[in-house]
Design a protein around this motif. Structure first.
Motif, PDB file in Angstrom:
ATOM      1  N   TRP A   1      -6.043   1.198   6.398  1.00 32.74           N
ATOM      2  CA  TRP A   1      -5.476   0.871   7.709  1.00 32.74           C
ATOM      3  C   TRP A   1      -6.500   0.298   8.678  1.00 32.74           C
ATOM      4  O   TRP A   1      -6.194  -0.685   9.383  1.00 32.74           O
ATOM      5  CB  TRP A   1      -4.779   2.098   8.306  1.00 32.74           C
ATOM      6  CG  TRP A   1      -3.524   2.454   7.577  1.00 32.74           C
ATOM      7  CD1 TRP A   1      -3.274   3.571   6.846  1.00 32.74           C
ATOM      8  CD2 TRP A   1      -2.330   1.660   7.484  1.00 32.74           C
ATOM      9  NE1 TRP A   1      -2.014   3.539   6.308  1.00 32.74           N
ATOM     10  CE2 TRP A   1      -1.406   2.382   6.685  1.00 32.74           C
ATOM     11  CE3 TRP A   1      -1.963   0.418   7.997  1.00 32.74           C
ATOM     12  CZ2 TRP A   1      -0.140   1.894   6.384  1.00 32.74           C
ATOM     13  CZ3 TRP A   1      -0.702  -0.069   7.718  1.00 32.74           C
ATOM     14  CH2 TRP A   1       0.189   0.661   6.926  1.00 32.74           C
TER      15      TRP A   1
ATOM     16  N   ASN B   1      -6.578   6.221   3.340  1.00 34.46           N
ATOM     17  CA  ASN B   1      -6.020   5.788   4.621  1.00 34.46           C
ATOM     18  C   ASN B   1      -7.112   5.372   5.599  1.00 34.46           C
ATOM     19  O   ASN B   1      -6.901   4.495   6.447  1.00 34.46           O
ATOM     20  CB  ASN B   1      -5.190   6.911   5.244  1.00 34.46           C
ATOM     21  CG  ASN B   1      -3.861   7.111   4.529  1.00 34.46           C
ATOM     22  OD1 ASN B   1      -3.461   6.297   3.698  1.00 34.46           O
ATOM     23  ND2 ASN B   1      -3.185   8.193   4.839  1.00 34.46           N
ATOM     24  N   LYS B   2      -8.268   6.014   5.483  1.00 38.25           N
ATOM     25  CA  LYS B   2      -9.383   5.709   6.386  1.00 38.25           C
ATOM     26  C   LYS B   2     -10.038   4.368   6.061  1.00 38.25           C
ATOM     27  O   LYS B   2     -10.861   3.883   6.836  1.00 38.25           O
ATOM     28  CB  LYS B   2     -10.422   6.820   6.320  1.00 38.25           C
ATOM     29  CG  LYS B   2      -9.879   8.193   6.716  1.00 38.25           C
ATOM     30  CD  LYS B   2     -10.936   9.274   6.578  1.00 38.25           C
ATOM     31  CE  LYS B   2     -10.375  10.644   6.934  1.00 38.25           C
ATOM     32  NZ  LYS B   2     -11.402  11.723   6.789  1.00 38.25           N
TER      33      LYS B   2
ATOM     34  N   GLN C   1       3.078   7.055   8.044  1.00 32.62           N
ATOM     35  CA  GLN C   1       3.329   5.796   7.356  1.00 32.62           C
ATOM     36  C   GLN C   1       4.636   5.872   6.569  1.00 32.62           C
ATOM     37  O   GLN C   1       4.678   5.574   5.369  1.00 32.62           O
ATOM     38  CB  GLN C   1       2.145   5.447   6.455  1.00 32.62           C
ATOM     39  CG  GLN C   1       1.701   6.565   5.517  1.00 32.62           C
ATOM     40  CD  GLN C   1       0.425   6.227   4.800  1.00 32.62           C
ATOM     41  OE1 GLN C   1      -0.408   5.465   5.281  1.00 32.62           O
ATOM     42  NE2 GLN C   1       0.237   6.797   3.618  1.00 32.62           N
TER      43      GLN C   1
ATOM     44  N   TYR D   1       0.827  -1.211   0.000  1.00 32.41           N
ATOM     45  CA  TYR D   1       0.000   0.000   0.000  1.00 32.41           C
ATOM     46  C   TYR D   1       0.859   1.259   0.000  1.00 32.41           C
ATOM     47  O   TYR D   1       0.644   2.169  -0.810  1.00 32.41           O
ATOM     48  CB  TYR D   1      -0.931  -0.003   1.204  1.00 32.41           C
ATOM     49  CG  TYR D   1      -1.693   1.283   1.389  1.00 32.41           C
ATOM     50  CD1 TYR D   1      -2.623   1.708   0.443  1.00 32.41           C
ATOM     51  CD2 TYR D   1      -1.460   2.098   2.497  1.00 32.41           C
ATOM     52  CE1 TYR D   1      -3.299   2.910   0.599  1.00 32.41           C
ATOM     53  CE2 TYR D   1      -2.146   3.298   2.662  1.00 32.41           C
ATOM     54  CZ  TYR D   1      -3.058   3.693   1.716  1.00 32.41           C
ATOM     55  OH  TYR D   1      -3.729   4.885   1.862  1.00 32.41           O
ATOM     56  N   ILE D   2       1.857   1.337   0.894  1.00 34.77           N
ATOM     57  CA  ILE D   2       2.642   2.571   1.002  1.00 34.77           C
ATOM     58  C   ILE D   2       3.687   2.698  -0.102  1.00 34.77           C
ATOM     59  O   ILE D   2       4.117   3.809  -0.424  1.00 34.77           O
ATOM     60  CB  ILE D   2       3.336   2.675   2.377  1.00 34.77           C
ATOM     61  CG1 ILE D   2       4.379   1.573   2.549  1.00 34.77           C
ATOM     62  CG2 ILE D   2       2.323   2.648   3.499  1.00 34.77           C
ATOM     63  CD1 ILE D   2       5.321   1.813   3.683  1.00 34.77           C
TER      64      ILE D   2
ATOM     65  N   LEU E   1      -3.690   6.533  13.830  1.00 32.06           N
ATOM     66  CA  LEU E   1      -3.064   5.993  12.623  1.00 32.06           C
ATOM     67  C   LEU E   1      -1.789   5.244  12.971  1.00 32.06           C
ATOM     68  O   LEU E   1      -1.543   4.136  12.468  1.00 32.06           O
ATOM     69  CB  LEU E   1      -2.762   7.126  11.645  1.00 32.06           C
ATOM     70  CG  LEU E   1      -1.950   6.738  10.403  1.00 32.06           C
ATOM     71  CD1 LEU E   1      -2.712   5.730   9.551  1.00 32.06           C
ATOM     72  CD2 LEU E   1      -1.588   7.977   9.579  1.00 32.06           C
TER      73      LEU E   1
ATOM     74  N   PRO F   1      -4.468  13.889   5.896  1.00 35.85           N
ATOM     75  CA  PRO F   1      -4.804  12.476   5.747  1.00 35.85           C
ATOM     76  C   PRO F   1      -5.636  12.231   4.492  1.00 35.85           C
ATOM     77  O   PRO F   1      -6.623  12.907   4.246  1.00 35.85           O
ATOM     78  CB  PRO F   1      -5.607  12.171   7.029  1.00 35.85           C
ATOM     79  CG  PRO F   1      -5.180  13.211   8.000  1.00 35.85           C
ATOM     80  CD  PRO F   1      -4.903  14.437   7.193  1.00 35.85           C
ATOM     81  N   ARG F   2      -5.229  11.261   3.699  1.00 37.27           N
ATOM     82  CA  ARG F   2      -5.948  10.929   2.482  1.00 37.27           C
ATOM     83  C   ARG F   2      -7.112  10.000   2.799  1.00 37.27           C
ATOM     84  O   ARG F   2      -7.042   9.212   3.747  1.00 37.27           O
ATOM     85  CB  ARG F   2      -5.008  10.291   1.463  1.00 37.27           C
ATOM     86  CG  ARG F   2      -3.908  11.231   1.000  1.00 37.27           C
ATOM     87  CD  ARG F   2      -3.186  10.668  -0.207  1.00 37.27           C
ATOM     88  NE  ARG F   2      -4.112  10.405  -1.297  1.00 37.27           N
ATOM     89  CZ  ARG F   2      -4.516  11.328  -2.173  1.00 37.27           C
ATOM     90  NH1 ARG F   2      -4.058  12.564  -2.071  1.00 37.27           N
ATOM     91  NH2 ARG F   2      -5.352  11.019  -3.130  1.00 37.27           N
TER      92      ARG F   2
ATOM     93  N   ALA G   1      -0.690   3.605  -2.793  1.00 40.04           N
ATOM     94  CA  ALA G   1      -0.907   5.002  -2.386  1.00 40.04           C
ATOM     95  C   ALA G   1      -0.111   5.993  -3.234  1.00 40.04           C
ATOM     96  O   ALA G   1      -0.676   6.968  -3.733  1.00 40.04           O
ATOM     97  CB  ALA G   1      -0.580   5.168  -0.897  1.00 40.04           C
TER      98      ALA G   1
END
Length: 460
Positions: A66, A62-63, A408, A26-27, A120, A58-59, A31
């Motif tokens: 994670w 991310n909600k 992150q 993801y990171i 987070l 915060p994008r 993303a």
């Protein structure tokens, strides 16, 4: 420190390893590619300070990602709780460090920002550490994560060829500072390439397709570090494995853990600094062509001034930089420092956020992790060399960038993974699992106990 030579069983698959792999995928890929596609399709030009603030917001994905990974982690922990034996010292120090950051909500300058960023961070730590601790013995989590870095490197090579480098207005006109790939900044590309380079060095120790793949990735990572002009990442990618090899060699001769073996380094630095003057200025000139580490020393002067205002408990976890128009980083910082997302030094930022107690907890976490890697060296010398190399790379990088418990961040997550893998080799962690193993043996064979060896076989 004596590594065994007996042939070990091949690595096994465990569903737990999929959670850290998904987090790194993801990171490293999802993303940044999503952000790259959005920015590439936009022709709107914004000021640098506004751009930094947008990146720190915060994008929405991310909600989703994670919390979903956290729920999967909790489900796996509930199903395999018997594998989670007594926690080693480095994991306890990590949770104490994280817990103190959460406690700082009580005195934070902006409690709402601290709460959001702490939640987070708690999810990130849980998704990396817990699945790695409960994974079955023989599970090669590091190899799965390596594939994520290799994929990111391969994807960035053609993108670099198709894009223009970042240019900024410098003292002597327009300066080209490097290519970012699909990342938001060229430093992120350099860090990703550097970690992939270090992981590939470990893969070279194995025969067959693993060595062939490593050679290809090493060539690509060197290219990316050069075009991104990430001098710090390139230099530390060379220094870290040398330091790790020397530390393990000396520790084996003296019978000391890495945490004790490296203590002469800061002592030697202090002596040399007293005799030769400011060594950092000399290093800065040779590496960056200036005496202020590309402006970092001006940032550090401001950070030290702000630390002096709240030296005991700090401003609160991530409650200083970019916390709104009335935040101290925007109202008190001079000139271009106002647009900084951090103090570009993980140790100073830790003290800025959490005061002296937070800095002491961070140091305890680092030292206990290095000590745990010493236990790895007694059973798997090659893996210990990799873990110590990654640890030194992150420790050194934090002198120039803020990585410790900072969102992150790729390097922070890599250090978390190394911490969890090393914890699996701590004797107390293994020995505490033996009674469970005996009770399970009486019922019938299910899964190996947590104190068994991890694989160190060579691929044919």
């Amino acid at each position: 420190m004596r590594a065994t030579s007996e042939k070990l069983p091949p690595p096994v698959f465990d569903v737990c390893m999929l959670v850290p792999m998904a987090a790194f995928a993801y990171i490293l890929i999802l993303a940044p590619l999503l952000n790259f596609s959005l920015t590439a399709s936009s022709e709107i030009s914004i000021a640098p300070a506004a751009a930094v603030e947008i990146l720190m917001t915060p994008r929405p994905e991310n909600k989703i990602v994670w919390p979903l990974l956290t729920l999967i982690t909790l489900f796996l922990v509930a199903r395999n709780f018997s594998r989670l034996t007594r926690l080693p010292a480095n994991i306890i120090c990590l949770f104490a460090y994280l817990g103190f950051a959460g406690l700082s909500i009580l005195w934070a300058f902006k409690p709402e920002f601290t709460l959001t960023r702490f939640v987070l961070q708690a999810m990130i730590v849980s998704c990396i550490v817990l699945p790695t601790l409960i994974a079955r013995p023989g599970t090669d989590v590091m190899r799965g994560v390596y594939f994520c870095f290799a994929a990111a490197v391969v994807l960035n090579v053609p993108i670099v060829f198709m894009q223009s480098p970042i240019s900024v207005q410098g003292w002597h006109g327009i300066e080209v500072i490097g290519y970012p790939g699909y990342f938001s900044f060229k430093g992120e590309l350099g860090q990703c390439a550097a970690i992939a380079f270090l992981l590939s060095l470990y893969e070279l120790l194995f025969r067959g397709w693993r060595r062939a793949l490593a050679l290809v990735i090493i060539a690509a990572t060197v290219f990316l570090m050069l075009v991104s002009k990430s001098k710090g990442s390139l230099g530390m990618a060379i220094i870290a494995p040398i330091m790790a090899g020397a530390t393990l060699f000396i520790g084996r001769r003296l019978g000391t853990s890495p945490a004790i073996t490296i203590l002469p380094i800061p002592i030697t630095y202090a002596v040399l600094a007293a005799v030769m003057g400011n060594i950092i200025n000399r290093i800065s000139w040779y590496v960056y062509g200036n005496y202020d580490l590309s402006g970092r020393m001006f940032i550090w002067e401001f950070v030290n001034y702000e630390i002096s205002k709240r030296p005991i408990l700090g401003w609160g976890y991530q409650s200083f930089w970019l916390v709104g128009p009335d935040g101290p980083s925007l109202t008190e910082a001079p000139g271009w420092i106002r647009g900084m997302p951090s103090g570009h030094n993980g140790y100073l930022d830790t003290q800025l956020d959490l005061g002296y107690p937070g800095l002491l907890l961070l140091v305890a976490f680092i030292m206990t992790t290095l000590h745990a890697i010493g236990h790895v060296a007694k059973r798997n010398a090659r893996l210990a060399l990799l873990l110590l190399t990654l640890a030194f790379f992150v420790i050194l990088q934090n002198f120039l960038e803020t990585v410790w418990m900072h969102g992150q961040d790729t390097l922070w997550m890599m250090f978390l993974l190394a911490t969890a893998v090393a914890a699996r080799y701590v004797p107390d962690y293994r020995q505490n699992a033996r009674p469970r193993a005996r009770r399970q043996a009486a019922k019938g064979p299910l899964v190996p106990s947590a104190y068994q060896r991890e694989p160190d076989t060579q691929a044919s």
